[in-house]
Design a protein around this motif. Structure first.
Motif, PDB file in Angstrom:
ATOM      1  N   UNK A  85      -6.727   1.679   4.009  1.00  0.00           N
ATOM      2  CA  UNK A  85      -5.353   2.135   4.223  1.00  0.00           C
ATOM      3  C   UNK A  85      -4.355   0.987   4.260  1.00  0.00           C
ATOM      4  N   UNK A  86      -4.794  -0.227   4.530  1.00  0.00           N
ATOM      5  CA  UNK A  86      -3.885  -1.380   4.563  1.00  0.00           C
ATOM      6  C   UNK A  86      -3.315  -1.694   3.179  1.00  0.00           C
ATOM      7  N   UNK A  87      -3.977  -1.215   2.122  1.00  0.00           N
ATOM      8  CA  UNK A  87      -3.504  -1.479   0.763  1.00  0.00           C
ATOM      9  C   UNK A  87      -2.216  -0.699   0.470  1.00  0.00           C
ATOM     10  N   UNK A  88      -2.064   0.468   1.069  1.00  0.00           N
ATOM     11  CA  UNK A  88      -0.917   1.333   0.767  1.00  0.00           C
ATOM     12  C   UNK A  88       0.416   0.664   1.131  1.00  0.00           C
ATOM     13  N   UNK A  89       0.620   0.166   2.368  1.00  0.00           N
ATOM     14  CA  UNK A  89       1.914  -0.461   2.656  1.00  0.00           C
ATOM     15  C   UNK A  89       2.186  -1.712   1.829  1.00  0.00           C
ATOM     16  N   UNK A  90       1.149  -2.442   1.506  1.00  0.00           N
ATOM     17  CA  UNK A  90       1.330  -3.627   0.664  1.00  0.00           C
ATOM     18  C   UNK A  90       1.752  -3.196  -0.743  1.00  0.00           C
ATOM     19  N   UNK A  91       1.103  -2.156  -1.254  1.00  0.00           N
ATOM     20  CA  UNK A  91       1.474  -1.640  -2.562  1.00  0.00           C
ATOM     21  C   UNK A  91       2.896  -1.106  -2.598  1.00  0.00           C
ATOM     22  N   UNK A  92       3.317  -0.447  -1.544  1.00  0.00           N
ATOM     23  CA  UNK A  92       4.686   0.063  -1.481  1.00  0.00           C
ATOM     24  C   UNK A  92       5.680  -1.097  -1.484  1.00  0.00           C
ATOM     25  N   UNK A  93       5.427  -2.113  -0.656  1.00  0.00           N
ATOM     26  CA  UNK A  93       6.337  -3.259  -0.589  1.00  0.00           C
ATOM     27  C   UNK A  93       6.364  -4.032  -1.910  1.00  0.00           C
ATOM     28  N   UNK A  94       5.226  -4.209  -2.545  1.00  0.00           N
ATOM     29  CA  UNK A  94       5.215  -4.893  -3.832  1.00  0.00           C
ATOM     30  C   UNK A  94       5.925  -4.071  -4.905  1.00  0.00           C
TER      31      UNK A  94
END
Length: 68
Positions: A54-63
């Protein structure tokens, strides 16, 4: 030639200190906001079945925001 205006005077020592202190507080506020946003999106992503990834989702959104 056209009249040129004079450059503004340089910052005083007190102004430089005020700018530095404000910069530290703004950076701290930005860090807390980023952490809060990351944690909230991470929690929602866990509810949607991303589990330990689940930590990948916020990073993907910010990128994605940065890319656009």
């Amino acid at each position: 030639m056209a009249d040129r205006t004079e450059a503004p005077p340089p910052f005083t020592k007190a102004q430089k200190w005020a700018i530095g202190v404000a910069g530290v507080f703004f950076a701290g506020l930005a860090g807390l906001g980023g952490y809060g946003s990351f944690a909230a999106v991470d929690a929602v992503a866990k509810d949607y079945g991303f589990g330990s990834h689940s930590w990948i989702v916020p990073i993907g959104v910010d990128l994605g925001i940065l890319a656009l």
